[in-house]
Scaffold this motif. Structure first.
Motif: not given
Length: 150
Positions: A63-83, A112-118
């Motif tokens: 799952s990803a999101s492509f949202d150029h209106e997102a307040p944070e740059d890293y949420f504008r093109s981001v991997v939300l989930r991979i399982n 670019r595409v971002h991902v956020i992880y722990e």
């Protein structure tokens, strides 16, 4: 694995996606599937959700999101989930899913595409590094923000 393909998340695949298993220790790094699926309901214009099939069998979800209106740059093109189902990990399914997502990002003109992880021993960090993601920042919650330049 030669039979891998992506299909949109649908009523016919959602139950199988919800039943994907994890290896011991992975559950702490993954929010419930319903968190990711809600993105398609809340903002379907920016949500990209695909099910990975091996033949007719559901073996993964991305799952990803492509949202150029997102307040944070890293949420504008981001991997939300991979399982990838626990029994199918290590077969290249995750690589296939992320490469497909990166192709989608390129087709949309993303740079670019971002991902956020722990961070953590059983976490996804090593996988994302192998896929070409490099840490670039940290969230306010201490999570790693990594980017893949296209």
């Amino acid at each position: 694995m030669a039979d891998l393909n992506l299909v949109e998340l649908s009523a016919s695949t959602i139950v199988a996606v919800n039943n994907l298993s994890l290896k011991p220790g992975q559950e702490q790094f993954l929010a419930p599937i319903s968190y990711g699926i809600q993105a398609a309901v809340v903002n379907p214009a920016t949500s990209w959700q695909r099910v990975v099939l091996d033949g007719d069998e559901v073996v993964g979800f991305v799952s990803a999101s492509f949202d150029h209106e997102a307040p944070e740059d890293y949420f504008r093109s981001v991997v939300l989930r991979i399982n990838v189902d626990a029994d199918d990990q290590g077969r290249g399914i995750g690589r296939f899913a992320i490469e497909s997502l990166l192709d989608e990002a390129r087709a949309r003109g993303e740079e670019r595409v971002h991902v956020i992880y722990e961070e953590g021993e059983e976490g996804p960090e090593a996988f994302f590094h192998r896929m070409g993601f490099t840490p670039v920042a940290e969230t306010e919650f201490g999570e790693v923000v990594a980017a893949h330049v296209l």
